[in-house]
Design an enzyme around this catalytic site. Sequence first.
Site, PDB file in Angstrom:
ATOM      1  N   ARG A   1      -6.667  33.768  -2.980  1.00  0.00           N
ATOM      2  CA  ARG A   1      -7.830  33.779  -2.079  1.00  0.00           C
ATOM      3  C   ARG A   1      -9.139  33.384  -2.773  1.00  0.00           C
ATOM      4  O   ARG A   1     -10.210  33.706  -2.289  1.00  0.00           O
ATOM      5  CB  ARG A   1      -7.974  35.144  -1.389  1.00  0.00           C
TER       6      ARG A   1
ATOM      7  N   LYS B   1     -17.203  21.488  -0.531  1.00  0.00           N
ATOM      8  CA  LYS B   1     -16.190  21.056   0.428  1.00  0.00           C
ATOM      9  C   LYS B   1     -14.955  20.584  -0.327  1.00  0.00           C
ATOM     10  O   LYS B   1     -15.034  19.778  -1.255  1.00  0.00           O
ATOM     11  CB  LYS B   1     -16.739  19.931   1.315  1.00  0.00           C
TER      12      LYS B   1
ATOM     13  N   GLU C   1     -23.055   6.084  -1.351  1.00  0.00           N
ATOM     14  CA  GLU C   1     -23.470   7.465  -1.109  1.00  0.00           C
ATOM     15  C   GLU C   1     -24.901   7.709  -1.597  1.00  0.00           C
ATOM     16  O   GLU C   1     -25.623   8.543  -1.046  1.00  0.00           O
ATOM     17  CB  GLU C   1     -22.503   8.440  -1.784  1.00  0.00           C
TER      18      GLU C   1
ATOM     19  N   LYS D   1     -28.882  16.448  -2.076  1.00  0.00           N
ATOM     20  CA  LYS D   1     -27.679  17.164  -1.634  1.00  0.00           C
ATOM     21  C   LYS D   1     -27.875  18.676  -1.768  1.00  0.00           C
ATOM     22  O   LYS D   1     -27.491  19.443  -0.871  1.00  0.00           O
ATOM     23  CB  LYS D   1     -26.471  16.706  -2.466  1.00  0.00           C
TER      24      LYS D   1
ATOM     25  N   GLU E   1     -22.092  23.435   7.273  1.00  0.00           N
ATOM     26  CA  GLU E   1     -22.166  22.256   8.140  1.00  0.00           C
ATOM     27  C   GLU E   1     -22.371  22.620   9.608  1.00  0.00           C
ATOM     28  O   GLU E   1     -21.798  22.026  10.516  1.00  0.00           O
ATOM     29  CB  GLU E   1     -20.897  21.411   7.978  1.00  0.00           C
TER      30      GLU E   1
ATOM     31  N   ARG F   1     -26.498  19.846   7.452  1.00  0.00           N
ATOM     32  CA  ARG F   1     -25.514  19.258   6.548  1.00  0.00           C
ATOM     33  C   ARG F   1     -24.686  18.179   7.226  1.00  0.00           C
ATOM     34  O   ARG F   1     -24.164  17.279   6.562  1.00  0.00           O
ATOM     35  CB  ARG F   1     -24.610  20.342   5.963  1.00  0.00           C
TER      36      ARG F   1
ATOM     37  N   ASN G   1     -22.930  13.150   6.823  1.00  0.00           N
ATOM     38  CA  ASN G   1     -21.799  12.349   7.290  1.00  0.00           C
ATOM     39  C   ASN G   1     -22.235  11.004   7.872  1.00  0.00           C
ATOM     40  O   ASN G   1     -21.436  10.330   8.539  1.00  0.00           O
ATOM     41  CB  ASN G   1     -20.992  13.132   8.334  1.00  0.00           C
TER      42      ASN G   1
ATOM     43  N   HIS H   1     -19.869   8.156   7.945  1.00  0.00           N
ATOM     44  CA  HIS H   1     -18.545   8.657   7.597  1.00  0.00           C
ATOM     45  C   HIS H   1     -17.567   8.695   8.766  1.00  0.00           C
ATOM     46  O   HIS H   1     -16.362   8.572   8.559  1.00  0.00           O
ATOM     47  CB  HIS H   1     -18.666  10.052   6.977  1.00  0.00           C
TER      48      HIS H   1
ATOM     49  N   HIS I   1     -14.326   7.032   7.828  1.00  0.00           N
ATOM     50  CA  HIS I   1     -13.049   7.737   7.765  1.00  0.00           C
ATOM     51  C   HIS I   1     -12.014   7.087   8.681  1.00  0.00           C
ATOM     52  O   HIS I   1     -10.830   6.969   8.323  1.00  0.00           O
ATOM     53  CB  HIS I   1     -13.231   9.201   8.159  1.00  0.00           C
TER      54      HIS I   1
ATOM     55  N   HIS J   1     -13.546   4.678  -0.612  1.00  0.00           N
ATOM     56  CA  HIS J   1     -14.272   5.514   0.338  1.00  0.00           C
ATOM     57  C   HIS J   1     -15.700   5.020   0.535  1.00  0.00           C
ATOM     58  O   HIS J   1     -16.183   4.889   1.671  1.00  0.00           O
ATOM     59  CB  HIS J   1     -14.274   6.966  -0.140  1.00  0.00           C
TER      60      HIS J   1
END
Length: 355
Positions: free
Chosen positions: A118, A140, A182, A224, A234, A238, A242, A245, A249, A262
Site C-alpha cells: 500500500r 502520477k 512538454e 509544474k 487533478e 492540474r 493535459n 494530451h 494519447h 509521446h
Amino acid sequence: MKVIQVAHRGGEYPVYIGQGLLATTSVWSRHLHGRVLVVTDQTVAEHYLARLKPVLSEIDHKQRVILPEGEEQKTLANWQRLIDELVELGAQRDATVVALGGGVIGDMAGFAAAAYMRGIGVIQVPTTLLAQVDAAVGGKTGVNLAAGKNLVGAFHSPAAVIVDVDTLTTLDDRDYRAGLAEVVKYGAIRDAGFLAWLEQEADALTARLPDALMEAVFRSVGNKAEVVAADEREAGERALLNFGHTFGHALETATGYQRFRHGEAVAIGMGLAARLSEWLGLAPVGTADRLLALLRRLDLPTELPDDVAADRLLALMRLDKKNAADQIRLVLLEDIGRAVVRPCPSDDIREVLMP
C-alpha cells in the site's frame, strides 16, 4: 545545483536540478532507506547504471531490474514483474524503489511503489527531457491497457526527484525534441513570458547549450510544482497540464505506440487544440500559428498523418479520463499563457481533425 520544493497533501518533496547528481552521494543519502530496487531500461543501464555505484555501494540489500525499452513495455505484466522483484528482495514498508529512466520507467516503477504494501518510497531519477520537466514531477503513475494510455494507475508522490541534466547529452535527438514539446506546453497554458523566452532561445535549446537547458528545466519544473501544489489530484488547475494530451494519447493508441514518441504526439495535439481554440472563437486569430511556428522551429511534428481516421481518434478520445457525462473535455487556449478546460462537441473536434 538548484532545488524546488513540491508541496502535496502529505508534505513536500525536493526536486534537485544540476549536473553530476547521479554520483552525488550527499543528495542520495537523505532519501535512500531500507532495501533498494533499482528499475531501469537497457539503454539507460548501459549509460548510467554504473554511475550509481558510489551511491549504492554501502547498501547491503539491493536489486536491479532492467526492462526492455519503449512505451509498449508499460504493461500490467511488467508491473507485476516489479512487484515480484520486491517480494524476492524481501522489501518491507521502509524499502525504496529507484526509477532510473524516462517516463515509462518512472510510471511503472512509481506504480509498483504505490501498490506494494500500500505504498513504499520511490526516488524518481528522470534521464529524458520529457520526464525531467513533466512525468517525474507530480506523483502520477500507471500503465497502459490495450484500450488506452494510463488507464490503470495511482497518485503516489516521490520521496525526491533527482534531475541530472548531464543525462541529456546521450539522449537520442528525436527523444530530446519530444521533451521540448512538454517544455512548450508550460508557456502555452500558463506562462506567456516563458513562451517568449523559448521563442528567443529556440536555437540554443536545439543545440542543447547547457545554460539554456538548465533554465528550461528549472522554469518548467517550477511551473509544474505550482500546479501540483494547487491541485494534486487533478480536480481543477492540474487538468490544464493535459493540453494537447487528449489528441496526443488518442494518436499514440491509434498507432500502437510505435510511430510517435509521446512528446511528438503531444506536439501534434497542441497544434490541433490551438486550432480548435480559434475555431470556437476562444483564442485570438494567430494564436495557433504562433504556437505551431515555435514547435516547427524545435523540429517537432505538427500535422496528423493521413492514414489515421478522424472517427478512430474521436472514439479513442471518448475514453479519456478527463471526460464527464459522455462529453469530450479538452484543454483549450484563451490566449498564449491562459488555458481553460471545457466540453467540446464532436462535430467541432472533427472540423480540426478533417480540415
